[in-house]
Design a protein around this motif. Sequence first.
Motif, short mmCIF file in Angstrom:
data_model
loop_
_atom_site.label_atom_id
_atom_site.label_comp_id
_atom_site.label_asym_id
_atom_site.label_seq_id
_atom_site.Cartn_x
_atom_site.Cartn_y
_atom_site.Cartn_z
N PHE A 139 35.95 25.97 64.80
CA PHE A 139 37.13 25.84 64.00
C PHE A 139 37.99 26.55 63.86
O PHE A 139 39.60 26.65 63.53
CB PHE A 139 36.19 26.28 62.41
N VAL A 140 38.14 28.09 64.90
CA VAL A 140 39.12 28.29 65.08
C VAL A 140 40.45 27.69 66.22
O VAL A 140 41.62 27.47 65.26
CB VAL A 140 39.21 29.68 65.59
N GLY B 45 38.17 17.35 68.82
CA GLY B 45 36.85 16.38 70.02
C GLY B 45 35.47 17.48 70.68
O GLY B 45 34.62 16.61 69.89
N VAL B 46 35.65 18.12 71.28
CA VAL B 46 34.42 19.12 71.20
C VAL B 46 32.74 19.52 70.23
O VAL B 46 32.25 19.10 70.44
CB VAL B 46 35.25 20.96 71.48
N ALA B 47 33.79 19.55 68.94
CA ALA B 47 33.50 19.64 67.64
C ALA B 47 32.38 18.15 67.41
O ALA B 47 30.99 18.15 67.12
CB ALA B 47 34.21 19.90 66.29
N VAL B 48 32.51 17.42 67.32
CA VAL B 48 32.52 15.82 67.77
C VAL B 48 31.32 15.80 68.61
O VAL B 48 29.71 15.38 68.84
CB VAL B 48 33.11 14.79 67.89
N ALA B 49 31.26 16.81 70.09
CA ALA B 49 30.70 15.88 71.11
C ALA B 49 29.64 16.86 71.26
O ALA B 49 28.13 16.35 70.91
CB ALA B 49 31.61 16.10 72.66
N THR B 50 29.72 17.79 70.69
CA THR B 50 28.07 18.71 70.29
C THR B 50 27.37 19.29 69.26
O THR B 50 26.55 19.04 69.19
CB THR B 50 29.38 20.55 70.17
N GLY C 161 25.09 31.49 70.06
CA GLY C 161 23.80 30.78 69.53
C GLY C 161 25.49 29.29 69.12
O GLY C 161 26.20 29.83 69.30
N ARG C 162 24.86 28.65 68.19
CA ARG C 162 25.11 27.17 67.55
C ARG C 162 26.63 27.56 67.15
O ARG C 162 27.58 26.63 66.94
CB ARG C 162 24.67 26.38 66.74
N GLY C 163 25.76 28.56 65.73
CA GLY C 163 27.02 29.12 65.41
C GLY C 163 28.55 30.11 65.59
O GLY C 163 29.00 29.48 65.26
#
Length: 171
Positions: free
Chosen positions: A32-33, A162-167, A23-25
Motif C-alpha cells: 500500500f505504501v 503488480g505485486v499486490a495482484v500477484a500476492t 505476516g500478510r498484513g
Amino acid sequence: MPGIASLSHRTSEGDVVRFQVRGRGGRRWITFVVIAFGALFLAIGLILAGVSASFLADAKRARGTVVSLEWRKDDDASRRTQADDKPAAYPVVEFTSADGAPRKFEDSTGSNPPSYEVGERVEVLYDAGSPEDARINGFISLWLLPLIFGGIGLVIAGIGTGVAVATRGRS
C-alpha cells in the motif's frame, strides 16, 4: 522466513535502521505504501502537466534571441558525483513583449552540451500579465518535469499494483 517483510533505511549519519513486519498484513501495508508513493508522484506529474498546459493556453508568443549562455554547476553536493560534475549551460534570451518593452530572461532548463547557441532565434512564451515569466517554447522546457514525475510515479505504482495482484492471487 515466510510471512516476514523487512525494510532497511540508512540515515544521513550512516546508521542503518531496520523495520520488520510479520505476516500478510505487513506485506499488504508495504505494498500500500509503495502504491501510495507512486500515486503521489503521478499526481505531482499530472499537476505539473496541467500547469504547463495552462501556461501554453494563455501564453503570448514572441521571437527571441539567445544572447548568452550562463554556465553553472549544480550546487546540491549531495546529489552530485564526480561523473556529473560538469556545468550546464542555461540560455539567456532577449525578446520584445507586446507592450514594446525589451525583456531578458534565463531559461530554467540547462544542459551540457548546450541545447542552444548564442545568436540562435527561438520562440518565447510569456505571461502577458507578468512578461518576466517567460520560457523558451521547447519540449524540454515545458514537459521535462511532468514526464519525470509522472513516469516515476507510473512505474512505482505499477510495480506496487503488480505485486499486490500477484500476492493476492496466492493468498
